[in-house]
Enzyme design. Structure first.
Site, mmCIF file in Angstrom:
data_model
loop_
_atom_site.group_PDB
_atom_site.id
_atom_site.type_symbol
_atom_site.label_atom_id
_atom_site.label_comp_id
_atom_site.label_asym_id
_atom_site.label_seq_id
_atom_site.Cartn_x
_atom_site.Cartn_y
_atom_site.Cartn_z
ATOM 1 N N ARG A 11 0.816 -1.220 0.000
ATOM 2 C CA ARG A 11 0.000 0.000 0.000
ATOM 3 C C ARG A 11 0.848 1.267 0.000
ATOM 4 O O ARG A 11 0.490 2.256 0.635
ATOM 5 C CB ARG A 11 -0.940 0.044 1.206
ATOM 6 C CG ARG A 11 -2.054 -0.971 1.182
ATOM 7 C CD ARG A 11 -3.215 -0.471 0.313
ATOM 8 N NE ARG A 11 -4.223 -1.518 0.208
ATOM 9 C CZ ARG A 11 -5.250 -1.622 1.035
ATOM 10 N NH1 ARG A 11 -5.419 -0.742 1.985
ATOM 11 N NH2 ARG A 11 -6.108 -2.593 0.884
ATOM 12 N N ARG B 19 -3.542 6.766 0.245
ATOM 13 C CA ARG B 19 -3.947 7.980 0.963
ATOM 14 C C ARG B 19 -2.867 8.649 1.798
ATOM 15 O O ARG B 19 -3.030 9.791 2.209
ATOM 16 C CB ARG B 19 -5.169 7.676 1.834
ATOM 17 C CG ARG B 19 -6.445 7.610 1.019
ATOM 18 C CD ARG B 19 -7.589 7.063 1.825
ATOM 19 N NE ARG B 19 -7.347 5.673 2.163
ATOM 20 C CZ ARG B 19 -8.196 4.907 2.855
ATOM 21 N NH1 ARG B 19 -9.321 5.419 3.295
ATOM 22 N NH2 ARG B 19 -7.914 3.653 3.104
ATOM 23 N N ARG C 52 -7.103 11.594 -7.005
ATOM 24 C CA ARG C 52 -8.275 10.731 -6.849
ATOM 25 C C ARG C 52 -9.562 11.500 -6.568
ATOM 26 O O ARG C 52 -10.651 10.913 -6.609
ATOM 27 C CB ARG C 52 -8.029 9.768 -5.675
ATOM 28 C CG ARG C 52 -7.379 8.424 -5.986
ATOM 29 C CD ARG C 52 -8.330 7.441 -6.645
ATOM 30 N NE ARG C 52 -9.670 7.457 -6.112
ATOM 31 C CZ ARG C 52 -10.062 6.907 -4.971
ATOM 32 N NH1 ARG C 52 -9.208 6.224 -4.249
ATOM 33 N NH2 ARG C 52 -11.305 6.998 -4.565
ATOM 34 N N ASP D 193 -6.799 -3.251 -7.309
ATOM 35 C CA ASP D 193 -7.351 -3.819 -6.081
ATOM 36 C C ASP D 193 -7.655 -5.293 -6.321
ATOM 37 O O ASP D 193 -7.924 -5.700 -7.455
ATOM 38 C CB ASP D 193 -8.623 -3.085 -5.636
ATOM 39 C CG ASP D 193 -8.945 -3.429 -4.190
ATOM 40 O OD1 ASP D 193 -8.362 -2.809 -3.286
ATOM 41 O OD2 ASP D 193 -9.755 -4.351 -3.962
ATOM 42 N N TYR E 48 -14.748 -11.926 1.080
ATOM 43 C CA TYR E 48 -15.592 -10.785 0.694
ATOM 44 C C TYR E 48 -16.848 -11.242 -0.041
ATOM 45 O O TYR E 48 -17.946 -10.723 0.185
ATOM 46 C CB TYR E 48 -14.806 -9.812 -0.196
ATOM 47 C CG TYR E 48 -13.762 -9.031 0.573
ATOM 48 C CD1 TYR E 48 -14.144 -8.097 1.533
ATOM 49 C CD2 TYR E 48 -12.411 -9.226 0.362
ATOM 50 C CE1 TYR E 48 -13.197 -7.378 2.257
ATOM 51 C CE2 TYR E 48 -11.450 -8.514 1.072
ATOM 52 C CZ TYR E 48 -11.854 -7.590 2.019
ATOM 53 O OH TYR E 48 -10.923 -6.890 2.721
#
Ligand code: CP3
Length: 360
Positions: free
Chosen positions: A38, A42, A51, A87, A164
Site C-alpha cells: 500500500r 492515501r 483521486r 485492487d 468478501y
C-alpha cells in the site's frame, strides 16, 4: 524457459539484475531491497488530489491514472519496486460481479454469495482477456516509465476474495466463509475454483504486460486453523498460481496472522513468503527450514513512533532477516492512510545505507 515476450523488462535486461529480483531469487544484494505494501494511496497528498471525485475502482480501470498513482511512491520514496495500483476485487468487477469499494470500509458486494445456487450463478461469469485490457494497458504504460525499477503485479488469493464474496463485505472473522467450507464443501470447492481462475488471469495479465514479479495476497488466511488452511484453501492458491508458473517470474505469498502456516503458504509454489509483524524474521525463517526468501516485517504501528524507535526496529529486522537466504524489507502489512510520507522516505534511505553494517 519463460513464455514472456522477449521485450519484457525481465528478459530484455531492465530488471533481472535489480536488487528486488535478485533477492526474490535467493541472492543477497549489498542491502535489502525495500518496498511497502500500500505504498500508493492515501498517505500521499499527490494521490489524494488526483483521486478527488473518482471512485476507487474507476481509478484502477483508468490506465493513465492507475499508472500515475503507481509511479508516485516510486518517485517520492526511491523504493526498489512499484506495485501496480489496482485492487484484489478488480477481476471480480471485470467478470461482472457487482462490487464497490466503500471509503473507510472496503469492498462491498451488491449481493453476497451464500448458497450453492449463488455459486452456480457466479461460476457462469467469465473474465475475458478483452475485459482485462485496462489492466494490461495500465501496466504497459507504467513499465515504460519505470526503466530499471521492477513492477510487482498482484492478486488476491481465493480465500481472501471468498471472504468478501460470501460475507458481502468486510468482516472480522469471516464466519460465513469458514462455515460454507464445512457446511457445503461442494459449493465451497466450486467457489474456490472460480475465484482461483479469475484471480489467476488478473495476475497473468499484469505479468504478461510487463510486471517482473507477482504477489498473492491472502490477507485473511490467518483466520483459518492450519488444518482448514491446508485442506480447504491451499490447493486453490496453488491453482491460482498455476495460471502464471510458465512465465518464470518470482512469486511471493503474503498473509496477516499467518505465522503458523508459513511453510504451507510457501508450498503452494512461491519463491518468497511475506511475514506480518507478529513473527520475527529469524523465527519465520526457521519455520521455513532456512531455505526460503522472506519479506517484511516492520509493524505499521511503529510508523507513528519517534525515529529512534523505528531505527532500532529496522536494525533488528535486518539482522533477523539474515537468517534467511535473502530478505526483502517491507512492512508487516499495508501503510496506514495517516502515515507521514516523510517517514517512509527516511526508512528507504536508512535501509539503503545499511550495507554490511548490521550483522557486526
Ligand atoms: O500500493 C499498493 O499496495 C497497491 C495497491 C493495492 C490496493 N489494494 C489499493 C487500495 C493493493 C495491493 C490492494 C490489495 C488489497 N485490497 C488487499 C490485500 C492487501 C491488504 O491490504 O491486506 C485487500 C484485503 C483489499 C481490499 C480492500 N480494498 C480494502 C480492505 C480497502 C480499504 C478500504 C478503506 O478505505 O480503508 C480497499 C481499498 C483500497 N485499495 C485503497 C487503496 C489505495 C483505499 C481506497 C481509497 O484511497 O479511498
Amino acid at each position: 524457459m519463460s513464455s514472456l515476450p522477449s521485450t519484457h523488462p525481465l528478459l530484455d535486461g531492465r530488471t533481472a539484475d535489480s536488487a528486488l529480483i535478485r533477492a526474490y531469487r535467493g541472492d543477497r544484494p549489498a542491502t535489502p531491497p525495500v518496498w511497502f505494501m500500500r505504498q500508493a494511496g492515501r498517505s500521499l497528498p499527490e494521490y489524494r488530489s488526483l483521486r478527488e471525485g473518482v471512485p476507487m475502482l474507476d481509478s484502477c480501470l483508468d490506465p493513465a491514472m492507475a499508472s500515475e498513482i503507481t509511479l508516485q511512491p516510486v518517485r517520492r520514496h526511491g523504493v526498489d519496486a512499484g506495485i501496480f495500483f489496482s485492487d484484489i476485487v478488480i477481476p471480480l468487477r471485470l467478470a461482472g460481479v457487482g462490487v464497490e469499494i466503500v471509503p473507510g470500509r472496503g469492498p462491498v458486494l451488491d449481493s453476497p454469495v451464500r448458497t450453492a445456487e449463488d455459486v452456480k450463478r457466479l461460476a457462469d461469469l467469465v473474465l475475458t482477456d478483452e475485459a482485462l485490457t485496462p489492466v494490461s494497458e495500465g501496466v504497459a504504460t507504467t513499465v515504460a516509465q519505470l526503466g530499471r525499477t521492477p513492477l510487482i503485479g498482484f492478486a488476491g488469493a481465493p480465500f481472501t476474495l471468498a471472504a468478501y464474496l460470501v460475507e458481502g463485505g468486510p468482516s472480522k472473522e469471516h464466519m460465513r466463509a469458514r462455515a460454507m467450507m464445512h457446511a457445503d464443501p461442494d459449493a465451497w470447492r466450486a467457489l474456490m475454483e472460480w475465484t482461483a481462475d479469475v484471480t489467476g488471469r488478473f495476475l497473468r495479465a499484469q505479468l504478461l504486460a510487463g510486471a517482473s514479479a507477482g504477489q498473492l495476497f491472502d490477507s485473511w488466511a490467518g483466520s483459518l486453523s492450519p488444518t482448514d488452511y491446508a485442506s480447504h484453501v491451499a490447493w486453490a492458491s496453488h491453482r491460482a498460481l498455476d495460471a502464471v508458473r510458465d512465465l518464470g517470474t518470482p512469486l511471493v505469498h503474503f498473509g496477516v496472522g499467518t505465522g503458523d502456516i508459513l511453510a504451507t503458504m510457501r508450498d503452494v509454489g512461491v519463491d518468497a513468503v511475506g511475514v506480518d509483524w507478529r513473527t520475527p524474521l529469524d523465527e519465520a525463517s526457521r519455520r521455513l527450514g532456512g531455505e526460503t526468501v522472506v519479506q517484511g516485517n516492520l509493524d505499521p504501528a511503529l510508523l507513528a513512533a519517534p525515529w529512534s524507535v523505528i531505527e532500532t526496529a529496522i536494525d533488528d529486522i535486518v539482522r533477523r532477516g539474515e537468517a534467511a537466504p535473502a530478505h526483502v524489507f517491507n512492512l508487516g502489512h499495508g501503510v496506514p492512510p495517516e502515515t507521514d510520507p516523510a517517514v517512509l522516505t527516511r526508512i528507504v534511505e536508512y535501509v539503503h545505507s545499511l550495507e554490511g553494517s548490521v550483522s557486526q
